[in-house]
Write a protein that holds these residues in place. Structure first.
Motif, PDB file in Angstrom:
ATOM      1  N   GLU A 150     -14.742   4.180  12.229  1.00 51.53           N
ATOM      2  CA  GLU A 150     -16.032   4.321  12.905  1.00 51.53           C
ATOM      3  C   GLU A 150     -16.300   3.116  13.798  1.00 51.53           C
ATOM      4  O   GLU A 150     -16.078   1.980  13.394  1.00 51.53           O
ATOM      5  N   GLU A 151     -16.786   3.391  15.011  1.00 51.57           N
ATOM      6  CA  GLU A 151     -17.149   2.342  15.955  1.00 51.57           C
ATOM      7  C   GLU A 151     -18.593   2.556  16.401  1.00 51.57           C
ATOM      8  O   GLU A 151     -19.009   3.684  16.655  1.00 51.57           O
ATOM      9  N   LEU A 152     -19.331   1.469  16.482  1.00 51.60           N
ATOM     10  CA  LEU A 152     -20.701   1.499  16.965  1.00 51.60           C
ATOM     11  C   LEU A 152     -20.716   0.968  18.385  1.00 51.60           C
ATOM     12  O   LEU A 152     -20.187  -0.110  18.655  1.00 51.60           O
ATOM     13  N   THR A 153     -21.324   1.722  19.292  1.00 49.42           N
ATOM     14  CA  THR A 153     -21.514   1.273  20.672  1.00 49.42           C
ATOM     15  C   THR A 153     -22.999   1.039  20.882  1.00 49.42           C
ATOM     16  O   THR A 153     -23.803   1.953  20.734  1.00 49.42           O
ATOM     17  N   ILE A 154     -23.346  -0.209  21.216  1.00 48.08           N
ATOM     18  CA  ILE A 154     -24.728  -0.585  21.484  1.00 48.08           C
ATOM     19  C   ILE A 154     -24.840  -0.835  22.977  1.00 48.08           C
ATOM     20  O   ILE A 154     -24.076  -1.613  23.532  1.00 48.08           O
ATOM     21  N   LYS A 155     -25.808  -0.161  23.624  1.00 44.46           N
ATOM     22  CA  LYS A 155     -26.002  -0.313  25.062  1.00 44.46           C
ATOM     23  C   LYS A 155     -27.439  -0.720  25.352  1.00 44.46           C
ATOM     24  O   LYS A 155     -28.350  -0.378  24.602  1.00 44.46           O
ATOM     25  N   GLY A 156     -27.614  -1.433  26.457  1.00 41.45           N
ATOM     26  CA  GLY A 156     -28.942  -1.826  26.886  1.00 41.45           C
ATOM     27  C   GLY A 156     -28.941  -2.265  28.329  1.00 41.45           C
ATOM     28  O   GLY A 156     -27.885  -2.412  28.946  1.00 41.45           O
ATOM     29  N   GLU A 203     -26.744  -4.624  32.747  1.00 33.15           N
ATOM     30  CA  GLU A 203     -26.522  -3.854  31.521  1.00 33.15           C
ATOM     31  C   GLU A 203     -25.513  -4.552  30.636  1.00 33.15           C
ATOM     32  O   GLU A 203     -24.770  -5.431  31.082  1.00 33.15           O
ATOM     33  N   PHE A 204     -25.530  -4.169  29.365  1.00 34.09           N
ATOM     34  CA  PHE A 204     -24.514  -4.676  28.452  1.00 34.09           C
ATOM     35  C   PHE A 204     -24.058  -3.552  27.546  1.00 34.09           C
ATOM     36  O   PHE A 204     -24.749  -2.543  27.374  1.00 34.09           O
ATOM     37  N   GLN A 205     -22.866  -3.745  26.986  1.00 32.32           N
ATOM     38  CA  GLN A 205     -22.315  -2.794  26.031  1.00 32.32           C
ATOM     39  C   GLN A 205     -21.525  -3.574  24.997  1.00 32.32           C
ATOM     40  O   GLN A 205     -20.646  -4.359  25.346  1.00 32.32           O
ATOM     41  N   LEU A 206     -21.849  -3.366  23.746  1.00 32.02           N
ATOM     42  CA  LEU A 206     -21.145  -3.995  22.635  1.00 32.02           C
ATOM     43  C   LEU A 206     -20.500  -2.895  21.803  1.00 32.02           C
ATOM     44  O   LEU A 206     -21.183  -1.953  21.388  1.00 32.02           O
ATOM     45  N   VAL A 207     -19.192  -2.973  21.598  1.00 32.00           N
ATOM     46  CA  VAL A 207     -18.464  -2.012  20.770  1.00 32.00           C
ATOM     47  C   VAL A 207     -17.908  -2.769  19.584  1.00 32.00           C
ATOM     48  O   VAL A 207     -17.201  -3.773  19.748  1.00 32.00           O
ATOM     49  N   THR A 208     -18.224  -2.303  18.371  1.00 30.45           N
ATOM     50  CA  THR A 208     -17.819  -3.001  17.157  1.00 30.45           C
ATOM     51  C   THR A 208     -17.508  -2.019  16.040  1.00 30.45           C
ATOM     52  O   THR A 208     -18.036  -0.903  16.028  1.00 30.45           O
ATOM     53  N   THR A 209     -16.681  -2.445  15.101  1.00 30.58           N
ATOM     54  CA  THR A 209     -16.415  -1.643  13.909  1.00 30.58           C
ATOM     55  C   THR A 209     -17.318  -2.062  12.753  1.00 30.58           C
ATOM     56  O   THR A 209     -17.319  -1.423  11.714  1.00 30.58           O
ATOM     57  N   HIS A 266     -27.856   3.284  20.232  1.00 33.00           N
ATOM     58  CA  HIS A 266     -26.768   3.091  19.275  1.00 33.00           C
ATOM     59  C   HIS A 266     -26.008   4.408  19.219  1.00 33.00           C
ATOM     60  O   HIS A 266     -26.625   5.467  19.096  1.00 33.00           O
ATOM     61  N   LEU A 267     -24.696   4.342  19.294  1.00 36.28           N
ATOM     62  CA  LEU A 267     -23.869   5.542  19.220  1.00 36.28           C
ATOM     63  C   LEU A 267     -22.692   5.253  18.297  1.00 36.28           C
ATOM     64  O   LEU A 267     -21.957   4.284  18.513  1.00 36.28           O
ATOM     65  N   ILE A 268     -22.541   6.085  17.270  1.00 36.45           N
ATOM     66  CA  ILE A 268     -21.428   5.916  16.324  1.00 36.45           C
ATOM     67  C   ILE A 268     -20.416   7.021  16.580  1.00 36.45           C
ATOM     68  O   ILE A 268     -20.756   8.199  16.598  1.00 36.45           O
ATOM     69  N   LYS A 269     -19.176   6.610  16.808  1.00 39.73           N
ATOM     70  CA  LYS A 269     -18.070   7.546  17.020  1.00 39.73           C
ATOM     71  C   LYS A 269     -16.897   7.123  16.148  1.00 39.73           C
ATOM     72  O   LYS A 269     -16.779   5.957  15.786  1.00 39.73           O
ATOM     73  N   THR A 270     -16.015   8.056  15.878  1.00 38.82           N
ATOM     74  CA  THR A 270     -14.773   7.756  15.175  1.00 38.82           C
ATOM     75  C   THR A 270     -13.667   7.652  16.215  1.00 38.82           C
ATOM     76  O   THR A 270     -13.470   8.566  17.017  1.00 38.82           O
ATOM     77  N   ASN A 271     -12.949   6.518  16.210  1.00 37.77           N
ATOM     78  CA  ASN A 271     -11.893   6.323  17.212  1.00 37.77           C
ATOM     79  C   ASN A 271     -10.620   7.073  16.822  1.00 37.77           C
ATOM     80  O   ASN A 271     -10.580   7.782  15.811  1.00 37.77           O
ATOM     81  N   ASP A 272      -9.559   6.895  17.610  1.00 40.34           N
ATOM     82  CA  ASP A 272      -8.297   7.613  17.384  1.00 40.34           C
ATOM     83  C   ASP A 272      -7.639   7.260  16.058  1.00 40.34           C
ATOM     84  O   ASP A 272      -6.849   8.038  15.521  1.00 40.34           O
ATOM     85  N   LEU A 273      -7.944   6.076  15.528  1.00 44.51           N
ATOM     86  CA  LEU A 273      -7.353   5.644  14.256  1.00 44.51           C
ATOM     87  C   LEU A 273      -8.178   6.068  13.047  1.00 44.51           C
ATOM     88  O   LEU A 273      -7.842   5.735  11.919  1.00 44.51           O
TER      89      LEU A 273
END
Length: 111
Positions: free
Chosen positions: A79-85, A34-40, A69-76
């Motif tokens: 917006e952060e995009l998390t891509i998983k596969g 699996e992989f996970q990419l977290v980016t702004t 694809h999952l978009i969340k707002t971090n503590d600051l």
């Protein structure tokens, strides 16, 4: 780590994806990797890596498919995009065999 986009028709790399965040790439022997990419960089990464696209890493023989694809707002408040596969092993586990249960299947040889 360098992520590459793979052409699904030829399985050749077609584009180099520059990461602007964190990438976790996990390869396994028996279980699917699996992989996970977290980016702004939300918009650009959604366009570069849509769901269903294939990716690999330089110096890796594993090919993985983007699943979510999952978009969340971090503590600051950013917006952060998390891509998983996962690797293509999981995809092949979900194959469907069509046909009637009583239908005879012609074999290439006698067993």
């Amino acid at each position: 780590m360098r992520l590459m986009k793979i052409d699904p028709a030829t399985f050749l790399s077609v584009d180099l994806i520059e990461e602007t965040g964190s990438l976790i790439w996990t390869e396994r022997f028996r279980e699917p990797g699996e992989f996970q990419l977290v980016t702004t960089d939300v918009v650009r990464k959604q366009l570069e890596l849509p769901e269903g696209s294939l990716v690999s890493m330089i110096d890796s023989k594993e090919v993985m498919m983007v699943e979510t694809h999952l978009i969340k707002t971090n503590d600051l408040g950013v917006e952060e995009l998390t891509i998983k596969g996962r690797t293509l092993d999981f995809f092949f586990e979900n194959r469907i065999l069509e046909g009637e249960p009583s239908e005879q299947w012609e074999m290439q040889q006698e067993y």
